[in-house]
Design a protein around this motif. Sequence first.
Motif, PDB file in Angstrom:
ATOM      1  N   HIS A 122       0.864  -1.249  -0.040  1.00  0.00           N
ATOM      2  CA  HIS A 122       0.031   0.020  -0.001  1.00  0.00           C
ATOM      3  C   HIS A 122       0.884   1.296  -0.021  1.00  0.00           C
ATOM      4  N   ASP A 123       0.207   2.418  -0.242  1.00  0.00           N
ATOM      5  CA  ASP A 123       0.977   3.340  -0.382  1.00  0.00           C
ATOM      6  C   ASP A 123       1.589   3.932   0.964  1.00  0.00           C
ATOM      7  N   LYS A 124       0.925   3.796   2.103  1.00  0.00           N
ATOM      8  CA  LYS A 124       1.143   3.816   3.500  1.00  0.00           C
ATOM      9  C   LYS A 124       1.082   2.435   4.192  1.00  0.00           C
ATOM     10  N   PRO A 125       1.949   1.733   4.374  1.00  0.00           N
ATOM     11  CA  PRO A 125       1.945   0.329   4.928  1.00  0.00           C
ATOM     12  C   PRO A 125       1.887   0.386   6.308  1.00  0.00           C
ATOM     13  N   ASP A 159      -2.265 -10.738   4.104  1.00  0.00           N
ATOM     14  CA  ASP A 159      -3.531 -10.775   3.777  1.00  0.00           C
ATOM     15  C   ASP A 159      -4.061  -9.634   4.531  1.00  0.00           C
ATOM     16  N   THR A 160      -5.077  -8.961   4.107  1.00  0.00           N
ATOM     17  CA  THR A 160      -5.763  -8.049   4.838  1.00  0.00           C
ATOM     18  C   THR A 160      -6.186  -8.417   6.279  1.00  0.00           C
ATOM     19  N   LEU A 190      -5.403 -10.929   7.923  1.00  0.00           N
ATOM     20  CA  LEU A 190      -3.976 -11.397   8.990  1.00  0.00           C
ATOM     21  C   LEU A 190      -3.530  -9.876   9.401  1.00  0.00           C
ATOM     22  N   GLN A 191      -3.454  -8.758   8.567  1.00  0.00           N
ATOM     23  CA  GLN A 191      -2.896  -7.592   8.651  1.00  0.00           C
ATOM     24  C   GLN A 191      -3.722  -7.060   9.933  1.00  0.00           C
ATOM     25  N   ASP A 192      -4.907  -7.056   9.853  1.00  0.00           N
ATOM     26  CA  ASP A 192      -5.938  -6.522  10.992  1.00  0.00           C
ATOM     27  C   ASP A 192      -5.613  -7.368  12.355  1.00  0.00           C
ATOM     28  N   LEU A 193      -5.349  -8.473  12.246  1.00  0.00           N
ATOM     29  CA  LEU A 193      -5.437  -9.412  13.475  1.00  0.00           C
ATOM     30  C   LEU A 193      -4.011  -8.894  13.998  1.00  0.00           C
ATOM     31  N   LYS A 194      -3.033  -8.647  13.162  1.00  0.00           N
ATOM     32  CA  LYS A 194      -1.708  -8.353  13.900  1.00  0.00           C
ATOM     33  C   LYS A 194      -1.785  -6.886  14.351  1.00  0.00           C
ATOM     34  N   LEU A 195      -2.238  -5.930  13.912  1.00  0.00           N
ATOM     35  CA  LEU A 195      -2.617  -4.748  14.445  1.00  0.00           C
ATOM     36  C   LEU A 195      -3.208  -4.774  15.696  1.00  0.00           C
ATOM     37  N   ARG A 196      -4.428  -5.583  15.970  1.00  0.00           N
ATOM     38  CA  ARG A 196      -5.086  -5.741  17.206  1.00  0.00           C
ATOM     39  C   ARG A 196      -4.130  -6.716  18.250  1.00  0.00           C
ATOM     40  N   GLU A 197      -3.362  -7.518  17.864  1.00  0.00           N
ATOM     41  CA  GLU A 197      -2.457  -8.095  18.663  1.00  0.00           C
ATOM     42  C   GLU A 197      -1.556  -7.193  19.188  1.00  0.00           C
ATOM     43  N   ALA A 198      -0.964  -6.285  18.295  1.00  0.00           N
ATOM     44  CA  ALA A 198       0.024  -5.247  18.785  1.00  0.00           C
ATOM     45  C   ALA A 198      -0.763  -4.370  19.840  1.00  0.00           C
TER      46      ALA A 198
END
Length: 270
Positions: A8-11, A138-139, A141-149
């Motif tokens: 994405h433009d802003k990872p 994957d989108t 998985l990305q959301d899960l990783k951010l919530r985990e953080a």
Amino acid sequence: MSAKLIHHDKPKIAYSCYSARNREGEQFVPEHTFSYQIAGILTMNDGVKEYTFNPGDFRLVRRNNLVKFNKQPPPNGEFKSVSVYLDQQTLRNFSIAYGVKAMGHFNGDSIVALATQPLYKSFMESLTPYQQEGIEIDTQLQDLKLREAIWILLQSKPEMKDVLFDFSEPGKIDLEGFMEKNFHFNVQLKRFAYLSGRSLATFKRDFEKIFNITPSRWLQQRRLQEAYYLIKEKGKSASDIYLNLGFEDLSHFSFAFKNKYGVAPSRLLQ
């Protein structure tokens, strides 16, 4: 080189990998950033304090701050870090889903050094398989990783809720003190205006009432004044200081300096 996890433009999750000599720069931090220093040394300065992060260190850089940085690779090695950007929409969604809210306003440092926690380390290491350039998360998985953080930060440091879930915009603050602290950052006037809690028009109007000069002219004069002091009293060379004072190139700095003081910066050292 820099390897990003998400195309994405802003990872929201990104690796920094840098192997040349020290790299300096500055930036506006638009989102809270949770980072892990893998290799090399990172020095950061927010205009008030200097922070140094060594391999194994964790940090949270709060949003809406200006920082200067220096990335120093290890001898014959690469500078490496991984960062997770906790954007406002993700945090708002988390707040709604789990009922977590700020209980007050956090008045601590703009850069928070986090004590090493096994949870932090295992989380950051779980991102390692995606370090190679071109691999995307994957989108979902990305959301899960951010919530985990977010959960990890809240569990290890509960007061972080007053940082992460404070959705207020910068309030109107003392403009003179703010500009004295931040004049050396090379950012647009609209950024100064936003961070001081003003529209651009109000910023310019308030500025001229206080300083009796336009912001652009004041910034150049204040930077040159600081440059004169550093060269004359501290023995610094123009090439050492021009970037740190907000000038984009050495020739422009030297021209402006000579125009104001009637002498080239190098002549002051003689």
